[in-house]
Every structure is written in structure tokens, then in C-alpha cells.
Scaffold this motif. Sequence first.
Motif, PDB file in Angstrom:
ATOM      1  N   ASP A 125       0.841  -1.190   0.000  1.00 31.26           N
ATOM      2  CA  ASP A 125       0.000   0.000   0.000  1.00 31.26           C
ATOM      3  C   ASP A 125       0.879   1.244   0.000  1.00 31.26           C
ATOM      4  O   ASP A 125       2.096   1.156   0.156  1.00 31.26           O
ATOM      5  CB  ASP A 125      -0.931   0.032   1.203  1.00 31.26           C
ATOM      6  N   PHE A 126       0.250   2.388  -0.168  1.00 28.79           N
ATOM      7  CA  PHE A 126       0.923   3.679  -0.191  1.00 28.79           C
ATOM      8  C   PHE A 126       0.102   4.661   0.626  1.00 28.79           C
ATOM      9  O   PHE A 126      -1.103   4.492   0.784  1.00 28.79           O
ATOM     10  CB  PHE A 126       1.065   4.189  -1.635  1.00 28.79           C
ATOM     11  N   THR A 127       0.762   5.708   1.095  1.00 32.26           N
ATOM     12  CA  THR A 127       0.056   6.741   1.835  1.00 32.26           C
ATOM     13  C   THR A 127      -0.463   7.794   0.868  1.00 32.26           C
ATOM     14  O   THR A 127      -0.028   7.864  -0.278  1.00 32.26           O
ATOM     15  CB  THR A 127       0.982   7.425   2.862  1.00 32.26           C
ATOM     16  N   ARG A 128      -1.351   8.643   1.338  1.00 33.43           N
ATOM     17  CA  ARG A 128      -1.843   9.735   0.499  1.00 33.43           C
ATOM     18  C   ARG A 128      -0.705  10.689   0.171  1.00 33.43           C
ATOM     19  O   ARG A 128      -0.704  11.340  -0.859  1.00 33.43           O
ATOM     20  CB  ARG A 128      -3.006  10.447   1.154  1.00 33.43           C
ATOM     21  N   TYR A 129       0.297  10.761   1.054  1.00 36.59           N
ATOM     22  CA  TYR A 129       1.455  11.620   0.815  1.00 36.59           C
ATOM     23  C   TYR A 129       2.304  11.075  -0.335  1.00 36.59           C
ATOM     24  O   TYR A 129       2.846  11.841  -1.121  1.00 36.59           O
ATOM     25  CB  TYR A 129       2.299  11.758   2.085  1.00 36.59           C
ATOM     26  N   ASP A 130       2.407   9.752  -0.417  1.00 35.16           N
ATOM     27  CA  ASP A 130       3.129   9.129  -1.538  1.00 35.16           C
ATOM     28  C   ASP A 130       2.458   9.498  -2.859  1.00 35.16           C
ATOM     29  O   ASP A 130       3.114   9.900  -3.810  1.00 35.16           O
ATOM     30  CB  ASP A 130       3.142   7.599  -1.411  1.00 35.16           C
ATOM     31  N   ALA A 131       1.143   9.350  -2.905  1.00 36.28           N
ATOM     32  CA  ALA A 131       0.401   9.646  -4.136  1.00 36.28           C
ATOM     33  C   ALA A 131       0.553  11.124  -4.511  1.00 36.28           C
ATOM     34  O   ALA A 131       0.753  11.453  -5.687  1.00 36.28           O
ATOM     35  CB  ALA A 131      -1.072   9.289  -3.959  1.00 36.28           C
ATOM     36  N   HIS A 132       0.494  12.004  -3.526  1.00 35.83           N
ATOM     37  CA  HIS A 132       0.668  13.431  -3.792  1.00 35.83           C
ATOM     38  C   HIS A 132       2.068  13.712  -4.322  1.00 35.83           C
ATOM     39  O   HIS A 132       2.236  14.457  -5.293  1.00 35.83           O
ATOM     40  CB  HIS A 132       0.405  14.251  -2.525  1.00 35.83           C
ATOM     41  N   ALA A 133       3.083  13.106  -3.704  1.00 34.24           N
ATOM     42  CA  ALA A 133       4.468  13.328  -4.130  1.00 34.24           C
ATOM     43  C   ALA A 133       4.666  12.891  -5.576  1.00 34.24           C
ATOM     44  O   ALA A 133       5.347  13.567  -6.349  1.00 34.24           O
ATOM     45  CB  ALA A 133       5.428  12.574  -3.213  1.00 34.24           C
ATOM     46  N   VAL A 134       4.063  11.792  -5.968  1.00 36.88           N
ATOM     47  CA  VAL A 134       4.206  11.303  -7.344  1.00 36.88           C
ATOM     48  C   VAL A 134       3.569  12.273  -8.327  1.00 36.88           C
ATOM     49  O   VAL A 134       4.141  12.591  -9.365  1.00 36.88           O
ATOM     50  CB  VAL A 134       3.593   9.893  -7.484  1.00 36.88           C
ATOM     51  N   ARG A 135       2.393  12.766  -8.006  1.00 39.48           N
ATOM     52  CA  ARG A 135       1.718  13.690  -8.905  1.00 39.48           C
ATOM     53  C   ARG A 135       2.478  15.004  -9.060  1.00 39.48           C
ATOM     54  O   ARG A 135       2.395  15.661 -10.085  1.00 39.48           O
ATOM     55  CB  ARG A 135       0.288  13.949  -8.428  1.00 39.48           C
ATOM     56  N   GLU A 136       3.235  15.400  -8.047  1.00 38.55           N
ATOM     57  CA  GLU A 136       3.973  16.660  -8.075  1.00 38.55           C
ATOM     58  C   GLU A 136       5.389  16.511  -8.634  1.00 38.55           C
ATOM     59  O   GLU A 136       6.057  17.498  -8.875  1.00 38.55           O
ATOM     60  CB  GLU A 136       4.054  17.246  -6.656  1.00 38.55           C
ATOM     61  N   HIS A 137       5.847  15.305  -8.835  1.00 33.01           N
ATOM     62  CA  HIS A 137       7.233  15.075  -9.254  1.00 33.01           C
ATOM     63  C   HIS A 137       7.392  15.169 -10.763  1.00 33.01           C
ATOM     64  O   HIS A 137       6.443  14.986 -11.495  1.00 33.01           O
ATOM     65  CB  HIS A 137       7.700  13.700  -8.755  1.00 33.01           C
TER      66      HIS A 137
END
Length: 182
Positions: A125-137
Motif C-alpha cells: 500500500d501507499f500513503t496519500r502523501y506518496d500519491a501526492h508526491a508522485v503527482r507533483e514530481h
Amino acid sequence: MFHTTESGMTEVMPRRAEAEADVQRLVEAHMETLLGVRLLASEYVLDCLDGGRIDSLGLDENNAPVIVEYKRGTDAGAINQGLYYMAWLMSHRGAFRRLVRDRLGASAASRILWSAPRLICVAGDFTRYDAHAVREHRHNIDLVRYRYFGSEHFGLETVASATGVPGVGKRSRDARPGPLPA
């Protein structure tokens, strides 16, 4: 997911792997089917001061380098670890080119698409912070959740995906559950 029987239906509960290595072995054995990546090396040892070991190293259908990092559960460091490996890869292109040449030939090594390297993190699984970081990278990063369903089915679900290079597409994969190898 549900299992049908003559007497009705029962829910098949998803589960995580016993060990990270179990997920890695399964994905590597079917990497082209599951991720669209040709496996070049497993547990690739980095030749640098800080060291490290890339779980899976390959080429995608566009001939772009791909790093796959596996985690059994939720690991806040998976993306950072993968980005460390990505930085190593980009500063050691000659080593990767030699690996491709040794495994796939000189022609494949000459067609490596250095403008679009990819990082795929496969985890429980991933955290919501992981998903946010990917979208911003600005890199090509995919967060992919795995699940085992019973003893015969395995599923992959893209949680977040970012393509950092306009115009370079990734083949869409619908990771259908399928039988596990014996």
C-alpha cells in the motif's frame, strides 16, 4: 473478489505477501505481462560509495530504463529509495548500457531512451502523501499496489502515476488477476 460455489458465494479476502521477496519473484517471473518491462537484472548491486541494490532493473516497451522497487507493506521511504537509484542510473549510463548490451545486444543498447527513465514502486500500500508526491514530481513514477487473492490470484492496481516527459506514452496495463505459478 468472490468465489462461487454450489452453495453460494464467499468473499476472497486480499492479503499481502509473507515476504517482499515473494512479490519480487512473482513479478520478475512475469514482468513483461504485468508491467510491460523486460527484466535485465535482479538485485543489481550499485558500484558506488553509498552502495545499494536495485531490486529489478529493466527496459520498457519504449526502450526506457526502468527501476522496480518492491515493498511488502507500506514504506514511506520507497519513493526516496527509488529516486536515489534513479540518480545513480542517470549518472552511470555506461554501466546500464553495458548491461543492456550483454543481455539484449548492441542494437538494443544503442536505442536506450534516456529522456524517459521510469520508477515503478510495487508495494502492499501507499500513503496519500506518496500519491501526492508522485503527482507533483517531474519523473516517470508509478505506484502500484499488489494483492494476493487466495492461492491462485494476484492483482496489481495503479494507485498513482506521473509521466514526467510529454509525448512519451506508457502502454496501459490492466493487471488482471491470474493464476500463480506453482
